[in-house]
Design a protein around this motif. Structure first.
Motif, mmCIF file in Angstrom:
data_model
loop_
_atom_site.group_PDB
_atom_site.id
_atom_site.type_symbol
_atom_site.label_atom_id
_atom_site.label_comp_id
_atom_site.label_asym_id
_atom_site.label_seq_id
_atom_site.Cartn_x
_atom_site.Cartn_y
_atom_site.Cartn_z
ATOM 1 N N GLY A 73 -4.622 -10.945 3.068
ATOM 2 C CA GLY A 73 -4.133 -11.296 4.534
ATOM 3 C C GLY A 73 -2.689 -12.392 4.594
ATOM 4 N N VAL A 74 -2.807 -13.371 3.782
ATOM 5 C CA VAL A 74 -1.638 -14.223 3.760
ATOM 6 C C VAL A 74 -0.509 -13.693 3.345
ATOM 7 N N ILE A 75 -0.454 -12.757 2.261
ATOM 8 C CA ILE A 75 0.526 -12.085 1.609
ATOM 9 C C ILE A 75 1.119 -11.113 2.413
ATOM 10 N N LEU A 76 0.423 -10.297 3.135
ATOM 11 C CA LEU A 76 0.926 -9.099 3.827
ATOM 12 C C LEU A 76 1.359 -9.620 5.088
ATOM 13 N N ASN A 77 0.760 -10.559 5.770
ATOM 14 C CA ASN A 77 1.493 -11.120 7.045
ATOM 15 C C ASN A 77 2.543 -12.115 6.802
ATOM 16 N N TRP A 78 2.878 -12.610 5.637
ATOM 17 C CA TRP A 78 4.135 -13.470 5.415
ATOM 18 C C TRP A 78 5.195 -12.448 5.093
ATOM 19 N N ARG A 84 0.825 -4.252 6.876
ATOM 20 C CA ARG A 84 0.279 -3.117 6.390
ATOM 21 C C ARG A 84 0.583 -2.866 4.779
ATOM 22 N N VAL A 85 -0.406 -2.340 3.962
ATOM 23 C CA VAL A 85 0.079 -2.286 2.651
ATOM 24 C C VAL A 85 0.967 -0.961 2.583
ATOM 25 N N ARG A 86 1.992 -0.975 1.685
ATOM 26 C CA ARG A 86 2.513 0.360 1.417
ATOM 27 C C ARG A 86 1.908 1.058 0.461
ATOM 28 N N SER A 87 2.147 2.520 0.627
ATOM 29 C CA SER A 87 1.370 3.266 -0.549
ATOM 30 C C SER A 87 2.080 4.532 -0.817
ATOM 31 N N VAL A 88 1.509 5.655 -1.267
ATOM 32 C CA VAL A 88 2.061 6.907 -1.714
ATOM 33 C C VAL A 88 2.758 7.614 -0.321
ATOM 34 N N ALA A 89 2.083 7.354 0.685
ATOM 35 C CA ALA A 89 2.651 7.836 2.064
ATOM 36 C C ALA A 89 3.914 7.541 2.239
ATOM 37 N N ASP A 90 4.195 6.057 2.313
ATOM 38 C CA ASP A 90 5.481 5.653 2.321
ATOM 39 C C ASP A 90 6.608 6.060 1.473
ATOM 40 N N VAL A 91 6.114 6.346 0.024
ATOM 41 C CA VAL A 91 7.138 6.982 -0.813
ATOM 42 C C VAL A 91 7.248 8.461 -0.326
ATOM 43 N N ALA A 109 5.150 -7.134 -2.112
ATOM 44 C CA ALA A 109 3.980 -7.622 -1.473
ATOM 45 C C ALA A 109 2.953 -6.886 -1.309
ATOM 46 N N SER A 110 3.018 -5.726 -1.285
ATOM 47 C CA SER A 110 1.819 -4.459 -1.345
ATOM 48 C C SER A 110 1.491 -4.473 -2.749
ATOM 49 N N ALA A 111 2.236 -4.466 -3.853
ATOM 50 C CA ALA A 111 1.798 -4.384 -5.148
ATOM 51 C C ALA A 111 1.094 -5.484 -5.278
ATOM 52 N N ALA A 112 1.361 -6.767 -5.014
ATOM 53 C CA ALA A 112 0.590 -8.277 -5.194
ATOM 54 C C ALA A 112 -0.572 -7.861 -4.536
ATOM 55 N N ALA A 113 -0.664 -7.541 -3.016
ATOM 56 C CA ALA A 113 -1.879 -7.373 -2.332
ATOM 57 C C ALA A 113 -2.799 -6.494 -3.117
ATOM 58 N N GLY A 327 -9.713 -2.437 6.384
ATOM 59 C CA GLY A 327 -9.281 -3.868 6.225
ATOM 60 C C GLY A 327 -7.826 -4.097 5.854
ATOM 61 N N ARG A 328 -7.077 -3.087 5.695
ATOM 62 C CA ARG A 328 -5.687 -2.971 4.979
ATOM 63 C C ARG A 328 -5.710 -3.903 3.776
ATOM 64 N N MET A 329 -6.642 -3.842 2.738
ATOM 65 C CA MET A 329 -6.653 -4.596 1.806
ATOM 66 C C MET A 329 -5.768 -4.295 0.662
ATOM 67 N N GLY A 330 -5.566 -2.730 0.641
ATOM 68 C CA GLY A 330 -4.598 -2.198 -0.416
ATOM 69 C C GLY A 330 -5.394 -1.416 -1.413
ATOM 70 N N GLY A 331 -4.535 -0.518 -2.270
ATOM 71 C CA GLY A 331 -5.238 0.364 -3.200
ATOM 72 C C GLY A 331 -4.907 1.785 -2.836
ATOM 73 N N GLY A 332 -5.324 2.445 -3.613
ATOM 74 C CA GLY A 332 -5.158 3.858 -3.660
ATOM 75 C C GLY A 332 -6.242 4.707 -3.319
ATOM 76 N N VAL A 333 -6.320 6.124 -3.128
ATOM 77 C CA VAL A 333 -7.415 6.902 -3.077
ATOM 78 C C VAL A 333 -7.876 7.766 -3.868
ATOM 79 N N PHE A 334 -6.831 7.848 -4.911
ATOM 80 C CA PHE A 334 -7.109 8.882 -5.896
ATOM 81 C C PHE A 334 -8.197 8.654 -6.808
ATOM 82 N N SER A 335 -8.520 7.565 -7.247
ATOM 83 C CA SER A 335 -9.582 7.277 -8.230
ATOM 84 C C SER A 335 -10.901 7.529 -7.596
ATOM 85 N N PRO A 336 -10.876 6.792 -6.291
ATOM 86 C CA PRO A 336 -12.119 7.068 -5.387
ATOM 87 C C PRO A 336 -12.362 8.413 -5.250
#
Length: 535
Positions: A73-78, A84-91, A109-113, A327-336
């Motif tokens: 939360g701190v990383i993303l809001n700073w 919001r975490v950036r992901s494949v959709a943003d690419v 920041a998204s990678a760190a989150a 929760g806007r925590m980050g990560g992808g959906v492929f492995s799940p």
């Protein structure tokens, strides 16, 4: 090269370097996750992560995702404007609408989150963050060499191919993933550099881990008879519906999470921590939801789960992924999606082989086909997902069953969502890429690029413009043709005044946007896109 752009030879050399850099980015991202997970959960073999978590004190299993959520939360809001975490959709959006560029600050920041999320118990995959991190690298290179839109997109494809290939040790699938999902075309001019980058990324992975598959099957699967193929067709239909339920669960959870945050006036910085608390509570009873889920996926692929376990774990995993994403925590959906698909396929196979034992092969073959079917439907990528499944398992003998299941699941899911999870996510943000270039190219052209100023030949008369302005019909020079075209249609106009509004001095007239000019520019954009896709 910075002034004129790279030549073909220079471009291929850059593609190689980007493939190597993306491969290292994927490698280090994976190793950092492994190191942090080992530290937090005290396990050396991460394929036994959930077994180790089940032995930890309950308060530790509960507190780790909360702690990770607070940091995220701190990383993303700073470092991001919207938390919001950036992901494949943003690419995908960057490739289509921003000349192959993505946000660099928000991307890092998204990678760190995502790194923190996956290390502290978040239920997601690592492929999304790695793909976006690779796109950040290619965007930096594109800006440095002043790459054109075509070159920028191709470099982004190279970066993604290198990252995916390094993540999964799957060079063929990595190259096709970049073409099928990111660029969304199979142009010949892009294939060679993307293949070079995919091979480079794979070499980086194999130098570290060797030529090994991610999952090991219990035994070679085989179809009992061709009469068994209808069962795999039915499996594909079931997996398509499961994929839709998984995607819609994520979107519904995100909407509900936003409603809750607004209702209780929770600061956005604490939203990931609230999701972490829910994940921790879930993980106390079901530690299988922690992390990527390799142990449970491997158990499904080797037939080590009972039918009730496969069904329950599928439901719980979908819930955990929805909580993580909402929760806007980050990560992808492929492995799940791989995990959900493997367990769904295993449950289906246990039923099918029990009902028709005389014409059935192994249940693990159903798990393998289900893994590919759900993942393909979620990603909207039947070709690359099928190949990823083959390369992850090393089982090339069961292609017929996997292809049947994948094709039907993708066909069904694409009708119930906007083609894929990523394109549906963009559609929810108002970015219309699913319908194709004819739908999104209007959003790439600004009014100031094609309007006629007052001193231009055949410009609009000032009195006519003022008359339309008095009726509230005008458009900003920074608006896009996506905004302008509905105005033309609604009022049956030849032109629209282009105006900047000032609080003190009133509207400033810049000229007029003519419908014929807008259509001419749109037609050229369509022609350029078609030329790129068929070159």
């Amino acid at each position: 090269m910075r002034l004129r752009g790279p030549s073909q030879v220079q471009f291929w050399f850059i593609a190689l370097l980007i493939g190597v850099a993306s491969g290292f980015a994927a490698l280090f991202f994976r190793k950092w996750i492994n190191s942090l997970q080992s530290f937090f959960y005290g396990v050396e073999d991460l394929h036994l992560l959930h077994s180790a978590a089940s032995e930890l004190p309950w308060f530790l299993v509960l507190s780790l995702p909360v702690m990770g959520g607070l940091i995220v939360g701190v990383i993303l809001n700073w470092f991001t404007p919207d938390g919001r975490v950036r992901s494949v959709a943003d690419v995908i959006e960057g490739a289509a609408l921003n000349e192959g560029r993505v946000e660099k600050r928000a991307g890092l920041a998204s990678a760190a989150a995502s790194l923190i999320t996956l290390s502290t118990g978040g239920s997601a995959g690592r492929e999304g963050p790695v793909v976006h991190l690779a796109a950040v690298l290619s965007s930096w290179v594109s800006n440095r060499i002043h790459a054109s839109g075509i070159t920028g997109r191709d470099l982004m494809g190279c970066a993604v191919a290198g990252a995916v290939s390094a993540s999964f040790n799957a060079p063929i699938a990595g190259a096709l993933f970049a073409l099928e999902v990111i660029l969304r075309h199979f142009a010949v001019h892009a294939f060679a550099p993307i293949a070079i980058a995919a091979v480079a990324g794979t070499v980086i992975n194999r130098l570290e881990f060797g030529d090994v598959t991610e999952f090991t099957l219990a035994a070679e699967g085989a179809l009992s008879f061709y009469v068994e193929l209808p069962a795999f067709m039915l499996l594909g239909c079931v997996c398509g519906l499961i994929a839709v339920l998984m995607m819609r669960s994520i979107f519904m959870a995100d909407d509900f999470g936003t409603w809750v945050v607004e209702k209780i006036h929770l600061p956005p910085v604490f939203r990931p921590a609230l999701a972490g608390l829910m994940l921790g509570l879930l993980a106390i009873v079901f530690p299988h939801v922690i992390g990527v889920g390799y142990e449970t996926t491997s158990a499904a692929l080797t037939g080590q789960l009972l039918i009730w376990q496969a069904i329950v774990f599928t439901v719980i995993k979908v819930a955990a992924v929805a909580i993580t994403m909402a929760g806007r925590m980050g990560g992808g959906v492929f492995s799940p999606a791989l995990m959900v698909g493997a367990m769904s396929g295993l449950a289906f196979g246990l039923i099918a082989t029990a009902v028709f034992p005389e014409v059935s092969g192994t249940v693990t073959l159903y798990a393998l086909a289900g893994m590919g079917a759900v993942a393909a439907a979620v990603l909207g990528a039947p070709i690359s997902t099928t190949l990823i499944v083959f390369e992850l398992t090393g089982d090339w003998q069961t292609g017929l069953a996997v292809m049947v299941a994948v094709s039907l699941s993708t066909a069904i899911a694409s009708k119930l969502v906007d083609r894929s999870f990523f394109l549906t996510l963009l559609e929810r943000r108002g970015v219309h890429l699913a319908a194709g270039p004819q739908a999104y190219l209007l959003a790439t052209v600004r009014v100031h690029q094609c309007y006629r100023p007052p001193d231009a030949t055949r410009a609009a008369k000032e009195d006519d413009c003022k008359d339309l302005i008095s009726k509230g019909i005008y458009i900003s020079p920074n608006a896009t043709l996506e905004t302008a075209m509905p105005i033309f249609e609604a009022h049956n106009l030849v032109f629209i005044p282009v105006v900047t509004l000032h609080e003190e001095s009133g509207p400033e007239l810049h000229g007029a946007l003519f419908q014929v000019d807008a259509l001419r520019v749109f037609s050229k954009a369509l022609a350029d896109t078609a030329a790129e896709e068929h070159s």
